[in-house]
Design a protein around this motif. Structure first.
Motif, PDB file in Angstrom:
ATOM      1  N   THR A 148      -1.011  -4.489  -1.943  1.00  0.00           N
ATOM      2  CA  THR A 148      -0.278  -3.438  -1.251  1.00  0.00           C
ATOM      3  C   THR A 148       1.120  -3.368  -1.861  1.00  0.00           C
ATOM      4  N   GLY A 149       1.569  -2.174  -2.178  1.00  0.00           N
ATOM      5  CA  GLY A 149       2.927  -1.999  -2.677  1.00  0.00           C
ATOM      6  C   GLY A 149       2.971  -1.818  -4.184  1.00  0.00           C
ATOM      7  N   GLN A 150       4.197  -1.832  -4.687  1.00  0.00           N
ATOM      8  CA  GLN A 150       4.434  -1.548  -6.101  1.00  0.00           C
ATOM      9  C   GLN A 150       4.629  -2.855  -6.870  1.00  0.00           C
ATOM     10  N   LEU A 151       3.970  -2.941  -8.041  1.00  0.00           N
ATOM     11  CA  LEU A 151       4.155  -4.136  -8.880  1.00  0.00           C
ATOM     12  C   LEU A 151       5.614  -4.205  -9.310  1.00  0.00           C
ATOM     13  N   THR A 152       6.280  -5.311  -8.951  1.00  0.00           N
ATOM     14  CA  THR A 152       7.726  -5.408  -9.191  1.00  0.00           C
ATOM     15  C   THR A 152       8.059  -6.451 -10.235  1.00  0.00           C
ATOM     16  N   ILE A 153       7.386  -7.608 -10.214  1.00  0.00           N
ATOM     17  CA  ILE A 153       7.559  -8.562 -11.317  1.00  0.00           C
ATOM     18  C   ILE A 153       6.222  -9.224 -11.658  1.00  0.00           C
ATOM     19  N   ARG A 154       6.129  -9.645 -12.911  1.00  0.00           N
ATOM     20  CA  ARG A 154       5.008 -10.480 -13.365  1.00  0.00           C
ATOM     21  C   ARG A 154       5.614 -11.649 -14.133  1.00  0.00           C
ATOM     22  N   THR A 155       5.099 -12.847 -13.859  1.00  0.00           N
ATOM     23  CA  THR A 155       5.632 -14.002 -14.566  1.00  0.00           C
ATOM     24  C   THR A 155       4.549 -15.067 -14.702  1.00  0.00           C
ATOM     25  N   LEU A 156       4.730 -15.978 -15.655  1.00  0.00           N
ATOM     26  CA  LEU A 156       3.736 -17.001 -15.948  1.00  0.00           C
ATOM     27  C   LEU A 156       4.103 -18.304 -15.244  1.00  0.00           C
ATOM     28  N   LEU A 186       1.559 -14.673 -12.166  1.00  0.00           N
ATOM     29  CA  LEU A 186       1.916 -14.306 -10.794  1.00  0.00           C
ATOM     30  C   LEU A 186       2.438 -12.867 -10.801  1.00  0.00           C
ATOM     31  N   CYS A 187       1.768 -12.019 -10.028  1.00  0.00           N
ATOM     32  CA  CYS A 187       2.139 -10.599  -9.941  1.00  0.00           C
ATOM     33  C   CYS A 187       2.654 -10.354  -8.526  1.00  0.00           C
ATOM     34  N   VAL A 188       3.871  -9.858  -8.403  1.00  0.00           N
ATOM     35  CA  VAL A 188       4.481  -9.699  -7.085  1.00  0.00           C
ATOM     36  C   VAL A 188       4.648  -8.205  -6.782  1.00  0.00           C
ATOM     37  N   TYR A 189       4.109  -7.817  -5.633  1.00  0.00           N
ATOM     38  CA  TYR A 189       4.088  -6.417  -5.193  1.00  0.00           C
ATOM     39  C   TYR A 189       4.992  -6.257  -3.970  1.00  0.00           C
ATOM     40  N   CYS A 190       5.722  -5.160  -3.906  1.00  0.00           N
ATOM     41  CA  CYS A 190       6.670  -4.947  -2.806  1.00  0.00           C
ATOM     42  C   CYS A 190       6.482  -3.565  -2.211  1.00  0.00           C
ATOM     43  N   GLU A 191       6.676  -3.499  -0.887  1.00  0.00           N
ATOM     44  CA  GLU A 191       6.755  -2.178  -0.233  1.00  0.00           C
ATOM     45  C   GLU A 191       7.822  -2.245   0.845  1.00  0.00           C
ATOM     46  N   ILE A 192       8.516  -1.124   1.039  1.00  0.00           N
ATOM     47  CA  ILE A 192       9.519  -1.042   2.099  1.00  0.00           C
ATOM     48  C   ILE A 192       8.782  -0.923   3.423  1.00  0.00           C
ATOM     49  N   LYS A 193       9.101  -1.841   4.358  1.00  0.00           N
ATOM     50  CA  LYS A 193       8.456  -1.782   5.674  1.00  0.00           C
ATOM     51  C   LYS A 193       9.319  -1.016   6.661  1.00  0.00           C
ATOM     52  N   ALA A 215       2.168 -11.809  -3.325  1.00  0.00           N
ATOM     53  CA  ALA A 215       1.967 -12.344  -4.673  1.00  0.00           C
ATOM     54  C   ALA A 215       0.478 -12.523  -4.912  1.00  0.00           C
ATOM     55  N   TRP A 216       0.040 -12.047  -6.046  1.00  0.00           N
ATOM     56  CA  TRP A 216      -1.348 -12.216  -6.488  1.00  0.00           C
ATOM     57  C   TRP A 216      -1.340 -12.998  -7.792  1.00  0.00           C
ATOM     58  N   ALA A 217      -2.298 -13.934  -7.908  1.00  0.00           N
ATOM     59  CA  ALA A 217      -2.404 -14.727  -9.136  1.00  0.00           C
ATOM     60  C   ALA A 217      -3.586 -14.223  -9.947  1.00  0.00           C
ATOM     61  N   ARG A 218      -3.328 -13.984 -11.215  1.00  0.00           N
ATOM     62  CA  ARG A 218      -4.430 -13.704 -12.149  1.00  0.00           C
ATOM     63  C   ARG A 218      -4.795 -15.026 -12.805  1.00  0.00           C
ATOM     64  N   ARG A 219      -6.057 -15.438 -12.602  1.00  0.00           N
ATOM     65  CA  ARG A 219      -6.492 -16.756 -13.058  1.00  0.00           C
ATOM     66  C   ARG A 219      -7.570 -16.648 -14.138  1.00  0.00           C
TER      67      ARG A 219
END
Ligand SMILES: CC(C)(COP(=O)(O)OP(=O)(O)OC[C@H]1O[C@@H](n2cnc3c(N)ncnc32)[C@H](O)[C@@H]1OP(=O)(O)O)[C@@H](O)C(=O)NCCC(=O)NCCS
Length: 130
Positions: free
Chosen positions: A11-19, A76-83, A96-100
């Motif tokens: 849910t939300g917009q992909l804001t950062i991706r990091t290893l 690690l992919c972090v998604y954000c939405e304004i609540k 945060a979602w992890a791609r494994r």
């Protein structure tokens, strides 16, 4: 209309991706929760600062849940939405979602709500333009 939180799709917009790196592990060999939390805070601050068009400070973290461990090598992919937006504060839902496994799987690992306060150049809170 706001989408309900899902375990299948972020849910939300992909804001950062990091290893996730070996230096960020806990004694059990998984990624340290404090590192994960800081990534969520960084992503939430980016989303908040973009919306308020200026500096923000984290004032509170609500309902933080660690759902599954993050492993070394995960992306690690972090998604954000304004609540919600208050007078000087803004609540950002962060997932945060992890791609494994060489990026085949995507697993929701952490979620939370971060509250930021809009600050002026002197560090005083200020009203967020609607
Ligand atoms: C952010 C800060 C300037 C706010 O100043 P303050 O005088 O305490 O502000 P207030 O109590 O009026 O709260 C400001 C807003 O935050 C909200 N807020 C404050 N504490 C909160 C909490 N625990 N949970 C949710 N919202 C909170 C208030 O409801 C208010 O929102 P609104 O204006 O939209 O109604 C001050 O608390 C501060 O400097 N905190 C440290 C920030 C920091 O160092 N963060 C970590 C590094 S970024």
């Amino acid at each position: 209309m706001k989408k309900a939180s899902s375990d299948h799709e972020p849910t939300g917009q992909l804001t950062i991706r990091t290893l996730a790196m070996p230096a960020d592990t806990n004694p059990a060999g998984d990624i340290f929760g404090g590192w994960v939390m800081s990534q969520l805070d960084i992503a939430g601050a980016i989303a908040a600062s973009e919306r308020v068009r200026g500096r923000t400070a984290t004032v509170a973290v609500e309902a933080m849940t660690f759902i599954a461990p993050v492993k070394v090598g995960d992306v690690l992919c972090v998604y954000c939405e304004i609540k919600s937006i208050g007078t000087t504060s803004i609540a950002i839902g962060v997932e945060a979602w992890a791609r494994r496994h060489r990026y085949k799987d995507r697993v929701k690992v952490t979620k939370g709500t971060f509250i930021y306060v809009a600050l002026d150049d002197k560090g005083n809170k200020h009203v967020i333009a609607k």
